[in-house]
Scaffold this motif. Structure first.
Motif, PDB file in Angstrom:
ATOM      1  N   ASN A 172      14.602 -10.205  29.055  1.00 53.05           N
ATOM      2  CA  ASN A 172      15.415  -9.149  30.306  1.00 53.05           C
ATOM      3  C   ASN A 172      15.067  -7.761  29.658  1.00 53.05           C
ATOM      4  O   ASN A 172      15.767  -6.916  30.016  1.00 53.05           O
ATOM      5  N   ASN A 191      12.313  -4.651  33.887  1.00 53.67           N
ATOM      6  CA  ASN A 191      12.775  -4.911  35.190  1.00 53.67           C
ATOM      7  C   ASN A 191      11.853  -4.277  36.063  1.00 53.67           C
ATOM      8  O   ASN A 191      11.149  -3.173  35.975  1.00 53.67           O
ATOM      9  N   TYR A 197       8.734 -11.383  39.473  1.00 53.79           N
ATOM     10  CA  TYR A 197       7.801 -10.320  38.218  1.00 53.79           C
ATOM     11  C   TYR A 197       7.805 -10.914  37.138  1.00 53.79           C
ATOM     12  O   TYR A 197       8.224 -12.258  36.687  1.00 53.79           O
ATOM     13  N   GLY A 251      12.882 -12.884  41.613  1.00 52.84           N
ATOM     14  CA  GLY A 251      12.295 -11.540  41.499  1.00 52.84           C
ATOM     15  C   GLY A 251      10.910 -11.260  41.739  1.00 52.84           C
ATOM     16  O   GLY A 251      10.033 -10.250  41.865  1.00 52.84           O
ATOM     17  N   ASN A 274      17.291  -6.093  47.362  1.00 51.07           N
ATOM     18  CA  ASN A 274      16.353  -5.631  46.141  1.00 51.07           C
ATOM     19  C   ASN A 274      15.672  -7.041  45.965  1.00 51.07           C
ATOM     20  O   ASN A 274      16.434  -8.095  45.673  1.00 51.07           O
ATOM     21  N   ASN A 285      11.482  -4.111  40.412  1.00 54.27           N
ATOM     22  CA  ASN A 285      12.361  -4.346  41.700  1.00 54.27           C
ATOM     23  C   ASN A 285      11.621  -3.501  42.646  1.00 54.27           C
ATOM     24  O   ASN A 285      11.048  -2.500  42.388  1.00 54.27           O
ATOM     25  N   LYS A 304      14.559  -8.115  43.186  1.00 57.25           N
ATOM     26  CA  LYS A 304      14.860  -8.798  41.714  1.00 57.25           C
ATOM     27  C   LYS A 304      15.939  -9.639  42.180  1.00 57.25           C
ATOM     28  O   LYS A 304      16.057 -10.525  41.207  1.00 57.25           O
ATOM     29  N   ASP A 305      16.917  -9.694  43.440  1.00 56.10           N
ATOM     30  CA  ASP A 305      17.617 -10.808  43.494  1.00 56.10           C
ATOM     31  C   ASP A 305      17.305 -11.760  44.465  1.00 56.10           C
ATOM     32  O   ASP A 305      18.129 -12.643  44.557  1.00 56.10           O
TER      33      ASP A 305
END
Length: 630
Positions: free
Chosen positions: A141, A144, A115, A113, A158, A146, A160-161
């Motif tokens: 977590n 988030n 981030y 991701g 996405n 994304n 984030k994946d």
């Protein structure tokens, strides 16, 4: 009969037959064992092959996270955006983190991701007494981040994946972390973090290179930023009252509100701030972002049960492509909601500190913050509040003096005003005219007592905004108060009283007592000073009600407020009572005031334009009234 016997040949024949049968049985058993062994061997081969296939699918699943079948996952990897599978072949394609930190912040950025997965403030601790746990704005977590990308064949990916490749370098004291999601050696999406020494603000760039071949650049990439804010303070309800989304929309700083559900659409946003009373997470953009959607959801329905989180903040920011690529210069801020710190960045983010609008905000910015900052720099916070209050009240004492002097003059005129009321009881208009003439002759302005009070009102309101926002008070004790930014509980109640709470705070009680005696000492003079006007409420009755109502309101509403504000109100009322006693004893003499009024009456008076206008209006009204009677 002759006995039948087995001959030698028969015995040999039986032996041969038995041997043949045994040989056949042995061979059949051996064949079955070999077949069984071969079958087991084949099963092991098949099992290993299947395990390998499952392992391969699991690896692919970490690269492309969808809810469709494994076949579709493979198709996505090999499809239009399948070039991003290049990142899955790199050593960085694993669940790991890169840490960057300075004297103030520790940040952990995830490979998956790209981030910020953890944000820790090194100089601030959570509310638990002696816990030593640092304030963590991001962990486990709760955040988030994304970027939703769309391919040319309308598939969605996405970030984030997907796995980013980290590269950490240094330039002097600056730490530079480049996180690249690669589709090839020179085709990538990059998040670039730059953390400077002793700074809460990071540079943050979002850019792409060479992805126009596979991305649908006619559609903006939706940047999705969500944060579920952790509780950091002693009173979750008090903290939640000041937890809200702030933003700069088309050059104006505003906020979404603190209700159960708040939603806003911003035309041109340059920053989004997730404010948590004393701490904030802020994303800034040098390029205004259009059609941004923000929302805030209250997570505290029952403060006895909902004790972990305060608000759920969400934002969707469409990032437009320029010439087929993304290129946004941004900043992250993770730190205290401290006006002085935020103001240094000159990005208007200091306006997220709720200091009040208009004149109230200016009083806080130009007087309260500099003065209190100076005092607290060399003394304890409790003593600083007391000295701060003394200075403010002494500075306001000339206004207080004028207010009391006006009340004294009105009190001297009270008998004459009462006499006029009796004389013109049947003619209210004439009574009003004669009363105004009396004021003019005596040189008394009936509004003179109200104007000083109105001048002091902005300072009082400014204090209600200043103390709840003063992070300097956080976790600083004074006398029995452990934390001047929270309530000073001296007794825990076994039950909850609506509006009041489940505890007893002492400073609000002391402030309420001080208000009661102040109102008791001044309400009588104020009621006597103000003449009773026909058709108007009885000021005497109102004052009597306020004597008891004001302390009760102080007790109820300030029981859960920060004790620093209650301490300020307690000291403020004590000083006001002291100033009032001194003024009455040494500066106000009723006999001298009466003599001065009589002297003023003997002097010829010229009407001001305002007085003349008021007199003419009253005369016209009286003439119209007589005309209507005819």
């Amino acid at each position: 009969m002759e006995e039948k016997k087995f001959d030698k040949n028969s015995i040999i024949g039986f032996a041969l037959i038995f041997g043949i049968i045994m040989w056949m049985f042995y061979n059949s058993q051996k064949t079955a064992q070999e077949e069984q062994a071969q079958k087991i061997k084949q099963e092991k081969i098949d099992k290993a092959k299947k395990a390998k296939e499952v392992a391969t699918k699991q690896v692919l699943q970490t690269v492309v996270d969808t809810t469709v079948s494994d076949t579709v996952k493979l198709q996505k990897l090999a499809g239009a955006l399948g070039s991003f599978a290049y990142s899955a072949t790199l050593p960085s394609a694993k669940e790991s983190f890169t840490t960057i930190e300075n004297e103030l912040l520790t940040l952990k950025i995830a490979n998956k991701g790209g981030y910020i997965a953890e944000a820790v403030l090194k100089n601030y601790k959570k509310f638990e007494k002696n816990s030593g746990q640092l304030v963590e704005l991001i962990k486990n977590n709760n955040a988030n981040f994304n970027l939703e990308l769309q391919t040319k064949d309308n598939r969605v990916l996405n970030t984030k994946d997907l796995f980013f490749e980290p590269t950490l370098t240094k330039n002097g004291n600056d730490q530079i972390l480049s996180m690249k999601l690669k589709s090839g050696e020179n085709e990538f999406l990059e998040y670039k973090y730059v953390l400077k020494a002793n700074d809460y603000m990071l540079d943050f760039d979002v850019r792409s290179q060479g992805l126009s071949k596979v991305l649908n650049t006619s559609k903006a990439a939706d940047l999705q930023w969500n944060l579920k804010t952790y509780r950091n303070e002693k009173s979750i309800s008090y903290e939640n009252r000041y937890a809200e989304i702030y933003f700069e929309n088309d050059g104006k700083v505003d906020y979404a509100g603190t209700g159960q559900q708040e939603d806003e659409t911003l035309e041109k946003a340059t920053f989004i701030a997730y404010k948590q009373h004393f701490f904030s997470s802020i994303l800034l953009s040098q390029t205004p972002i259009e059609n941004v959607k923000v929302s805030s959801t209250n997570l505290v329905r029952d403060e006895k049960i909902d004790t972990v989180y305060t608000k759920q903040f969400k934002s969707i920011m469409p990032l437009a492509f320029k010439n087929g690529e993304l290129d946004y210069k941004m900043n992250w801020y993770y730190g205290p909601t401290d006006y002085k710190i935020l103001n240094k960045y000159e990005k208007n983010i200091e306006d997220i500190v709720p200091l009040g609008w208009g004149i109230f905000g200016w009083i806080n910015k130009l007087i309260f913050i500099p003065l209190f900052g100076f005092l607290s720099s060399f003394m304890g916070l409790g003593i600083a509040i007391i000295l701060f209050t003394i200075i403010i009240k002494i500075a306001m004492s000339p206004i207080t003096f004028k207010s009391f002097l006006s009340q004294a003059k009105m009190k001297v005129l009270r008998p004459e005003i009462t006499e006029l009321g009796e004389k013109f009881a049947k003619d209210p208009m004439k009574k009003q005219q004669e009363t105004m003439k009396l004021y003019n002759k005596a040189g008394v302005n009936p509004m003179a007592g109200c104007i000083p009070a109105l001048i002091q009102l902005p300072f009082m309101y400014a204090s209600f905004q200043f103390f709840p926002s003063a992070i300097e008070l956080r976790q600083k004790g004074f006398l029995w108060a452990e934390d001047l930014s929270s309530f000073d509980q001296i007794f825990k109640l076994p039950f909850n009283i609506p509006l009041y709470g489940d505890h007893v705070s002492l400073f609000p009680i002391l402030a309420a007592i001080a208000i009661f005696f102040y109102m008791k000492m001044t309400s009588g003079d104020q009621a006597m000073a103000q003449p009773q006007q026909e058709g108007m409420p009885d000021m005497g009755k109102i004052m009597k009600i306020m004597i008891y109502l004001s302390p009760i309101m102080m007790l109820i509403f300030f029981n859960s407020y920060g004790s620093g504000l209650s301490l300020y109100n307690f000291i403020s009322n004590l000083i006001t009572i002291g100033i009032m006693l001194v003024i009455k004893k040494y500066f106000i003499d009723s006999d001298k005031i009466h003599a001065q009024i009589q002297e003023n009456k003997a002097k010829p008076k010229t009407e001001s334009k305002f007085q003349k206008k008021m007199r003419e209006m009253m005369e016209q009204a009286e003439a119209q009234k007589k005309l209507n009677k005819k």
